[in-house]
Design a protein around this motif. Sequence first.
Motif, PDB file in Angstrom:
ATOM      1  N   GLU A 156      25.546  -9.510 -11.462  1.00  0.00           N
ATOM      2  CA  GLU A 156      26.340 -10.529 -10.766  1.00  0.00           C
ATOM      3  C   GLU A 156      27.476  -9.888  -9.987  1.00  0.00           C
ATOM      4  O   GLU A 156      27.740 -10.270  -8.837  1.00  0.00           O
ATOM      5  CB  GLU A 156      26.889 -11.546 -11.762  1.00  0.00           C
ATOM      6  CG  GLU A 156      25.874 -12.553 -12.223  1.00  0.00           C
ATOM      7  CD  GLU A 156      26.463 -13.577 -13.186  1.00  0.00           C
ATOM      8  OE1 GLU A 156      27.704 -13.744 -13.224  1.00  0.00           O
ATOM      9  OE2 GLU A 156      25.671 -14.192 -13.905  1.00  0.00           O
ATOM     10  N   LEU A 157      28.148  -8.933 -10.599  1.00  0.00           N
ATOM     11  CA  LEU A 157      29.239  -8.248  -9.905  1.00  0.00           C
ATOM     12  C   LEU A 157      28.725  -7.524  -8.663  1.00  0.00           C
ATOM     13  O   LEU A 157      29.334  -7.594  -7.588  1.00  0.00           O
ATOM     14  CB  LEU A 157      29.934  -7.252 -10.831  1.00  0.00           C
ATOM     15  CG  LEU A 157      30.824  -7.828 -11.909  1.00  0.00           C
ATOM     16  CD1 LEU A 157      31.332  -6.707 -12.824  1.00  0.00           C
ATOM     17  CD2 LEU A 157      31.990  -8.584 -11.313  1.00  0.00           C
ATOM     18  N   ALA A 158      27.607  -6.830  -8.817  1.00  0.00           N
ATOM     19  CA  ALA A 158      27.035  -6.104  -7.686  1.00  0.00           C
ATOM     20  C   ALA A 158      26.588  -7.064  -6.593  1.00  0.00           C
ATOM     21  O   ALA A 158      26.771  -6.790  -5.398  1.00  0.00           O
ATOM     22  CB  ALA A 158      25.860  -5.248  -8.151  1.00  0.00           C
ATOM     23  N   HIS A 159      26.030  -8.190  -6.978  1.00  0.00           N
ATOM     24  CA  HIS A 159      25.580  -9.174  -5.992  1.00  0.00           C
ATOM     25  C   HIS A 159      26.775  -9.743  -5.217  1.00  0.00           C
ATOM     26  O   HIS A 159      26.702  -9.926  -4.011  1.00  0.00           O
ATOM     27  CB  HIS A 159      24.801 -10.291  -6.671  1.00  0.00           C
ATOM     28  CG  HIS A 159      24.341 -11.359  -5.726  1.00  0.00           C
ATOM     29  ND1 HIS A 159      23.379 -11.121  -4.774  1.00  0.00           N
ATOM     30  CD2 HIS A 159      24.736 -12.640  -5.558  1.00  0.00           C
ATOM     31  CE1 HIS A 159      23.191 -12.221  -4.069  1.00  0.00           C
ATOM     32  NE2 HIS A 159      24.014 -13.163  -4.526  1.00  0.00           N
ATOM     33  N   GLU A 160      27.858 -10.029  -5.941  1.00  0.00           N
ATOM     34  CA  GLU A 160      29.059 -10.542  -5.285  1.00  0.00           C
ATOM     35  C   GLU A 160      29.599  -9.545  -4.274  1.00  0.00           C
ATOM     36  O   GLU A 160      30.180  -9.932  -3.268  1.00  0.00           O
ATOM     37  CB  GLU A 160      30.129 -10.876  -6.330  1.00  0.00           C
ATOM     38  CG  GLU A 160      29.794 -12.099  -7.145  1.00  0.00           C
ATOM     39  CD  GLU A 160      30.765 -12.325  -8.301  1.00  0.00           C
ATOM     40  OE1 GLU A 160      31.780 -11.593  -8.403  1.00  0.00           O
ATOM     41  OE2 GLU A 160      30.501 -13.234  -9.108  1.00  0.00           O
ATOM     42  N   ARG A 161      29.391  -8.271  -4.531  1.00  0.00           N
ATOM     43  CA  ARG A 161      29.848  -7.216  -3.618  1.00  0.00           C
ATOM     44  C   ARG A 161      28.791  -6.880  -2.572  1.00  0.00           C
ATOM     45  O   ARG A 161      29.021  -6.028  -1.727  1.00  0.00           O
ATOM     46  CB  ARG A 161      30.186  -5.959  -4.400  1.00  0.00           C
ATOM     47  CG  ARG A 161      31.366  -6.145  -5.306  1.00  0.00           C
ATOM     48  CD  ARG A 161      31.645  -4.875  -6.039  1.00  0.00           C
ATOM     49  NE  ARG A 161      32.775  -5.052  -6.924  1.00  0.00           N
ATOM     50  CZ  ARG A 161      33.162  -4.178  -7.818  1.00  0.00           C
ATOM     51  NH1 ARG A 161      32.515  -3.041  -7.930  1.00  0.00           N
ATOM     52  NH2 ARG A 161      34.186  -4.424  -8.590  1.00  0.00           N
ATOM     53  N   THR A 219      21.607  -3.186  -7.533  1.00  0.00           N
ATOM     54  CA  THR A 219      21.978  -2.591  -8.810  1.00  0.00           C
ATOM     55  C   THR A 219      20.808  -1.851  -9.409  1.00  0.00           C
ATOM     56  O   THR A 219      19.645  -2.123  -9.087  1.00  0.00           O
ATOM     57  CB  THR A 219      22.414  -3.669  -9.833  1.00  0.00           C
ATOM     58  OG1 THR A 219      21.328  -4.563 -10.030  1.00  0.00           O
ATOM     59  CG2 THR A 219      23.629  -4.421  -9.371  1.00  0.00           C
ATOM     60  N   PHE A 246      25.751  -9.346 -16.212  1.00  0.00           N
ATOM     61  CA  PHE A 246      27.116  -9.329 -15.703  1.00  0.00           C
ATOM     62  C   PHE A 246      27.264  -8.282 -14.608  1.00  0.00           C
ATOM     63  O   PHE A 246      27.840  -8.547 -13.548  1.00  0.00           O
ATOM     64  CB  PHE A 246      28.098  -9.050 -16.847  1.00  0.00           C
ATOM     65  CG  PHE A 246      29.516  -9.036 -16.418  1.00  0.00           C
ATOM     66  CD1 PHE A 246      30.165 -10.197 -16.027  1.00  0.00           C
ATOM     67  CD2 PHE A 246      30.238  -7.843 -16.408  1.00  0.00           C
ATOM     68  CE1 PHE A 246      31.484 -10.188 -15.626  1.00  0.00           C
ATOM     69  CE2 PHE A 246      31.555  -7.820 -16.008  1.00  0.00           C
ATOM     70  CZ  PHE A 246      32.189  -8.992 -15.620  1.00  0.00           C
ATOM     71  N   VAL A 247      26.723  -7.091 -14.814  1.00  0.00           N
ATOM     72  CA  VAL A 247      26.778  -6.029 -13.812  1.00  0.00           C
ATOM     73  C   VAL A 247      26.027  -6.457 -12.555  1.00  0.00           C
ATOM     74  O   VAL A 247      26.483  -6.244 -11.431  1.00  0.00           O
ATOM     75  CB  VAL A 247      26.221  -4.705 -14.373  1.00  0.00           C
ATOM     76  CG1 VAL A 247      26.031  -3.666 -13.288  1.00  0.00           C
ATOM     77  CG2 VAL A 247      27.123  -4.178 -15.471  1.00  0.00           C
ATOM     78  N   GLU A 270      25.924  -5.439  -3.187  1.00  0.00           N
ATOM     79  CA  GLU A 270      25.271  -4.180  -3.542  1.00  0.00           C
ATOM     80  C   GLU A 270      24.020  -4.444  -4.368  1.00  0.00           C
ATOM     81  O   GLU A 270      23.950  -5.414  -5.099  1.00  0.00           O
ATOM     82  CB  GLU A 270      26.217  -3.311  -4.397  1.00  0.00           C
ATOM     83  CG  GLU A 270      27.531  -3.006  -3.741  1.00  0.00           C
ATOM     84  CD  GLU A 270      28.521  -2.378  -4.717  1.00  0.00           C
ATOM     85  OE1 GLU A 270      28.173  -2.197  -5.900  1.00  0.00           O
ATOM     86  OE2 GLU A 270      29.638  -2.074  -4.280  1.00  0.00           O
ATOM     87  N   ARG A 318      23.113 -15.433 -15.988  1.00  0.00           N
ATOM     88  CA  ARG A 318      23.219 -15.139 -17.410  1.00  0.00           C
ATOM     89  C   ARG A 318      22.925 -16.410 -18.206  1.00  0.00           C
ATOM     90  O   ARG A 318      23.341 -17.480 -17.841  1.00  0.00           O
ATOM     91  CB  ARG A 318      24.624 -14.676 -17.775  1.00  0.00           C
ATOM     92  CG  ARG A 318      24.874 -13.246 -17.432  1.00  0.00           C
ATOM     93  CD  ARG A 318      26.233 -12.853 -17.878  1.00  0.00           C
ATOM     94  NE  ARG A 318      27.163 -13.406 -16.898  1.00  0.00           N
ATOM     95  CZ  ARG A 318      28.455 -13.467 -17.053  1.00  0.00           C
ATOM     96  NH1 ARG A 318      28.999 -13.039 -18.161  1.00  0.00           N
ATOM     97  NH2 ARG A 318      29.233 -13.952 -16.141  1.00  0.00           N
TER      98      ARG A 318
END
Length: 156
Positions: free
Chosen positions: A126-131, A135, A123-124, A133, A153
């Motif tokens: 995916e969030l970083a990839h969307e931004r 990880t 999950f982290v 960044e 996931r």
Amino acid sequence: MVQPESVLELIEKASAALAELLQLLQQEQDCLVSNRIDDLATLISAKQQSAGKTEQATGAVEEWFNANGIASREADIRQWLAAHLPQGAGAWETLREQARQASAINKSNGQLIDTRRQLVDGFVAELAHERGEGTQLYSGSGQLTGRTGPFTRGKA
């Protein structure tokens, strides 16, 4: 001279310690399955103390058998109990079953924890990839690793 009764007391003490540990492991599993992660913090200390107590108690049983010249192989112990302490055979089987259950629940809990960690890491990521960044996540061995790109996931 071998005092069979004393080993029965040791087996019963080890069984009581294992019963306590089993209860804590089952509580831990309930927390993991029910997603009550905050409740796990209160169990950690109790589980560690119980595991130490169980290790001491089961170690005392093993030491008793070794000190009295009884091999620690399962078949040898069963044979000795049948010949010298038949009433101890049931207590021994209970102890062995509790140990088997504790091992299985502990392994299952470890897998639940690992699955949760992987899901959170994913999950982290995916969030970083969307931004856009990169990880840094912890690997299964607890090492910090860099991860870039999407992470899909799995469905649990």
